[in-house]
Design a protein around this motif. Sequence first.
Motif, PDB file in Angstrom:
ATOM      1  N   ARG A 387      -7.253   6.507  63.624  1.00 40.90           N
ATOM      2  CA  ARG A 387      -8.798   6.152  63.973  1.00 40.90           C
ATOM      3  C   ARG A 387      -9.131   5.365  65.466  1.00 40.90           C
ATOM      4  O   ARG A 387      -9.669   5.604  66.134  1.00 40.90           O
ATOM      5  CB  ARG A 387      -9.452   5.522  62.876  1.00 40.90           C
ATOM      6  CG  ARG A 387      -9.649   6.469  61.599  1.00 40.90           C
ATOM      7  CD  ARG A 387     -10.537   5.661  60.349  1.00 40.90           C
ATOM      8  NE  ARG A 387     -12.050   5.803  60.970  1.00 40.90           N
ATOM      9  CZ  ARG A 387     -12.983   4.901  60.203  1.00 40.90           C
ATOM     10  NH1 ARG A 387     -12.435   4.281  59.249  1.00 40.90           N
ATOM     11  NH2 ARG A 387     -14.047   4.783  60.591  1.00 40.90           N
ATOM     12  N   SER A 388      -8.085   4.421  65.502  1.00 37.16           N
ATOM     13  CA  SER A 388      -8.127   3.730  66.599  1.00 37.16           C
ATOM     14  C   SER A 388      -7.447   4.352  67.698  1.00 37.16           C
ATOM     15  O   SER A 388      -7.642   3.932  68.903  1.00 37.16           O
ATOM     16  CB  SER A 388      -7.077   2.399  66.572  1.00 37.16           C
ATOM     17  OG  SER A 388      -5.835   2.626  66.591  1.00 37.16           O
ATOM     18  N   ARG A 389      -6.861   5.636  67.490  1.00 33.07           N
ATOM     19  CA  ARG A 389      -6.614   6.510  68.566  1.00 33.07           C
ATOM     20  C   ARG A 389      -7.396   7.513  68.878  1.00 33.07           C
ATOM     21  O   ARG A 389      -7.200   8.702  69.501  1.00 33.07           O
ATOM     22  CB  ARG A 389      -5.296   7.002  68.565  1.00 33.07           C
ATOM     23  CG  ARG A 389      -4.243   6.091  68.302  1.00 33.07           C
ATOM     24  CD  ARG A 389      -4.030   5.482  69.770  1.00 33.07           C
ATOM     25  NE  ARG A 389      -2.928   4.070  69.598  1.00 33.07           N
ATOM     26  CZ  ARG A 389      -3.113   2.954  69.762  1.00 33.07           C
ATOM     27  NH1 ARG A 389      -4.479   2.576  69.680  1.00 33.07           N
ATOM     28  NH2 ARG A 389      -2.079   2.245  69.697  1.00 33.07           N
ATOM     29  N   GLY A 390      -8.613   7.542  68.137  1.00 28.78           N
ATOM     30  CA  GLY A 390      -9.760   8.490  68.345  1.00 28.78           C
ATOM     31  C   GLY A 390     -10.141   9.618  67.252  1.00 28.78           C
ATOM     32  O   GLY A 390     -10.995  10.165  67.519  1.00 28.78           O
ATOM     33  N   LEU A 391      -9.138   9.718  66.261  1.00 31.72           N
ATOM     34  CA  LEU A 391      -9.289  10.639  65.425  1.00 31.72           C
ATOM     35  C   LEU A 391     -10.136  10.123  64.479  1.00 31.72           C
ATOM     36  O   LEU A 391     -10.468   9.120  63.870  1.00 31.72           O
ATOM     37  CB  LEU A 391      -8.067  10.908  64.837  1.00 31.72           C
ATOM     38  CG  LEU A 391      -7.100  11.824  65.413  1.00 31.72           C
ATOM     39  CD1 LEU A 391      -6.374  11.212  66.557  1.00 31.72           C
ATOM     40  CD2 LEU A 391      -5.889  12.298  64.474  1.00 31.72           C
ATOM     41  N   ASP A 392     -11.325  11.342  63.972  1.00 30.01           N
ATOM     42  CA  ASP A 392     -12.643  10.875  63.147  1.00 30.01           C
ATOM     43  C   ASP A 392     -11.730  10.707  61.772  1.00 30.01           C
ATOM     44  O   ASP A 392     -10.481  11.370  61.567  1.00 30.01           O
ATOM     45  CB  ASP A 392     -13.716  11.603  63.177  1.00 30.01           C
ATOM     46  CG  ASP A 392     -12.993  13.142  62.569  1.00 30.01           C
ATOM     47  OD1 ASP A 392     -12.815  13.411  61.520  1.00 30.01           O
ATOM     48  OD2 ASP A 392     -12.843  14.051  63.504  1.00 30.01           O
TER      49      ASP A 392
ATOM     50  N   ALA B  74     -14.281   3.005  64.267  1.00 24.34           N
ATOM     51  CA  ALA B  74     -13.045   2.569  64.979  1.00 24.34           C
ATOM     52  C   ALA B  74     -12.702   3.741  65.958  1.00 24.34           C
ATOM     53  O   ALA B  74     -12.443   3.700  67.185  1.00 24.34           O
ATOM     54  CB  ALA B  74     -11.894   2.288  64.156  1.00 24.34           C
ATOM     55  N   GLU B  75     -12.846   5.127  65.490  1.00 28.58           N
ATOM     56  CA  GLU B  75     -12.693   6.137  66.295  1.00 28.58           C
ATOM     57  C   GLU B  75     -13.701   6.290  67.533  1.00 28.58           C
ATOM     58  O   GLU B  75     -13.406   6.701  68.724  1.00 28.58           O
ATOM     59  CB  GLU B  75     -12.631   7.500  65.553  1.00 28.58           C
ATOM     60  CG  GLU B  75     -14.097   7.869  64.729  1.00 28.58           C
ATOM     61  CD  GLU B  75     -14.078   7.116  63.298  1.00 28.58           C
ATOM     62  OE1 GLU B  75     -13.181   6.215  63.084  1.00 28.58           O
ATOM     63  OE2 GLU B  75     -14.463   7.964  62.322  1.00 28.58           O
ATOM     64  N   ALA B  78     -12.755   4.109  70.284  1.00 31.98           N
ATOM     65  CA  ALA B  78     -11.406   4.568  70.980  1.00 31.98           C
ATOM     66  C   ALA B  78     -12.097   5.739  71.923  1.00 31.98           C
ATOM     67  O   ALA B  78     -11.523   5.707  72.955  1.00 31.98           O
ATOM     68  CB  ALA B  78     -10.477   5.143  69.743  1.00 31.98           C
ATOM     69  N   GLN B  79     -12.819   6.583  71.322  1.00 29.21           N
ATOM     70  CA  GLN B  79     -13.499   7.758  72.083  1.00 29.21           C
ATOM     71  C   GLN B  79     -14.189   7.060  73.427  1.00 29.21           C
ATOM     72  O   GLN B  79     -14.246   7.606  74.484  1.00 29.21           O
ATOM     73  CB  GLN B  79     -14.191   8.570  71.271  1.00 29.21           C
ATOM     74  CG  GLN B  79     -13.522   9.352  70.333  1.00 29.21           C
ATOM     75  CD  GLN B  79     -14.579   9.829  69.015  1.00 29.21           C
ATOM     76  OE1 GLN B  79     -15.645   9.769  69.401  1.00 29.21           O
ATOM     77  NE2 GLN B  79     -13.836  10.250  68.156  1.00 29.21           N
ATOM     78  N   ALA B 107      -9.609  14.149  71.397  1.00 29.78           N
ATOM     79  CA  ALA B 107     -10.702  13.262  70.524  1.00 29.78           C
ATOM     80  C   ALA B 107     -11.409  12.794  71.706  1.00 29.78           C
ATOM     81  O   ALA B 107     -12.684  12.806  71.806  1.00 29.78           O
ATOM     82  CB  ALA B 107     -10.275  12.581  69.577  1.00 29.78           C
TER      83      ALA B 107
END
Lengths: 434, 252
Positions: A387-392, B74-75, B78-79, B107
């Motif tokens: 998630r911290s890399r952007g994946l939901d 969190a996501e 990051a986005q 993402a």
Amino acid sequence: MKQITELATPFASISSDETFFGDDLPWLKSLRLKARTQFNNAGLPAKKEEDWKYTSLRPFARQQFNHGAKTQPLSVEQCNDYALLDDAYRFVIIDGVFSAELSKIDGLQAGLIIRPLSEAVDLIQPHLGQQVELTKPGFTALNTMMMSEGMAVTVDSNVKIEKTIELLVINSGESANLATHLRHVIVLADNSEATIIEHYLGLNADSSFTNTVTEVILAESAQLKHYKLQQESSKAFHIATLAAKQAAKSQWTTNSISLGAKLARNDVHTQLLGEQSHVVMDGLYLVDNDQHVDFHTRIDHTVANTTSDELYKGILNGNSHGVFNGKVMVHKDAQKTDANQQNHNLLLSRGCEIDTKPEMEIYADDVKCGHGSTVGQINADHLFFLRSRGLDEVSARSLLTYAFTADVLDRIDSELIRTALANVVEQRLPKPSI
Amino acid sequence: MKMLEIKNLHASVGDKEILRGINLTINAGEVHAIMGPNGAGKSTLSNVLAGRDGYTITQGEVLYKGENLLELAAEERAQRGVFLAFQYPVEIPGVSNIYLLKAALNAVRKYQGLDELDAIDFLSLVRSKLDLVKMDEQFLHRGVNEGFSGGEKKRNEILQMALLEPSLAILDETDSGLDIDALKTVSEGVNGLRSADRSIVMITHYQRLLDYIEPDFVHVLSDGKIVKTGDKELAKELEKTGYSWVQQGQAE
Ligand SMILES: Nc1ncnc2c1ncn2[C@@H]1O[C@H](COP(=O)(O)OP(=O)(O)OP(=O)(O)O)[C@@H](O)[C@H]1O
Ligand SMILES: [Mg+2]
């Protein structure tokens, strides 16, 4: 006098004057009769049976099943869609009946025979029933008395079969509550090689009962890669026994992927009878909702210098229930046995349940044996990292769920088969609930 | 432009208060170093900023580009360009590095309203970033950090950062465990990312890193608070004298 236990009621109506293939052959007739006597005496296994402790057959016993079916004709195109592989020999059974039109078993490589069991009795006579035990209560006896069709494969000495053989068993749902009892016999002569996929498919959500027994005979230095994909309907009962005997230096790789069925019970067994024989026994089970899956595996190391490597993984969601019972028996003469057995489970919901019991019984003293089992959930650190890399969250959970299956799938060495199976698995991954 | 404003931030785990009133403003283009003794709360601060569950924010607020950061998942952070390079990167068997990089980049691009990169463009982009951190292409096909050495894991974090090009990068002890050459490579990677619209927070125990990546400010975090702020000379002083004098100077 006939005694039918309560749990055998679905089959209480089977009359003794029903006819089967091979009734004109005394040996086969008497084998069926022996099985009938056995089944009528012992019926189906009850929960008090140690092997059936966690799997109740009550929902099964409440059902009435029919034998003999109206089959639904399928087009070649449909069949192509259902099959796992395009470029393979294909043996198709629909609703318990062999379909010559849909099968692709013409122009077989020299040294290979693929035939419907009902037309191969002469070929398999020395082997039929040799790999399984009739004396235990249950489905093998039922299968033996009722077997109506199946696939017989023999490979001659020193022949390496290039194409994969896909056995495609389709339940069309055309006949409600259809019961099929299939017996497959695979015989590899010495130093031969083959790859076989058993593929079970249900086309609609009706109840059905598939009772299969697959017998595998590997002569010296024979190598069989065997995969099984079970995708029956969510109301189906799938009961399968897969049993092998392995001579010296033979290698058997088997991987059972169980995705479908309301209740799936798989007994997988091999006997390592010759030195330097080796088995890789893998499996993957994915269950959701109210599915129940039960794997009972057994490996007998009976002589010195044999090896086994077993990896089973399970993903459970909803209110599903999984059972893994793996037994490795190292007999007293089986010195230098090298055996490893692992069972790992990923639980995605609160409602699911797993009973895992890896067992090793060791009667030899100079052996290398290890086993382990784990039950866990999605790792919170892994989830946060993704998630911290952007994946939901949903994507991250799906990815981690899929990743859990990776090492089992990676052990399939044919890229074609691995990719095909991985795609099916990926589509059937339980949708993780958050 | 203000990139990050942390105002009187208090955070606890259970009933243990770990962050006890942090105030920190970071402008776009700045590089800040945070130093401080073990257990001071440095990683806790980075986790709270990155959105890890398990912390209770009892007081204060955090604005990222003027937006309430703590309300975002969190996501979502990051986005929007917040990136944390972890002190202890996790190993994820079964997820290949390249798959992760692709999913992460897509993402972020999706949030930015951009299309997914096609396979060829993606690969050439990744290759250029691999060069930057001097990583071999074979690392792409291994499980995320699976069996990586300590230094390789840290490089892999920087690879992800280089690919995602965040606005706010928080590097939690990225220098720990790196050999001298790797420290140089990683520092070059970080310096390459320095720009007027990007801010970098480096958490470190060692002054050496700051020779390579010169910070605009150095803060000392102790017992959940920033107790001293200075320029890079402060780091040199700490190297000589340790933390006791700043901790004592902290009037309660
Ligand atoms: N989940 C947790 N439960 C209990 N205590 C925690 C938790 N997370 C952090 N702590 C405690 O909070 C304090 C700060 O930890 P943190 O990891 O933020 O320190 P740090 O400044 O990063 O230290 P280091 O320099 O050793 O990395 C420590 O005392 C730690 O034990
Ligand atoms: Mg830390």
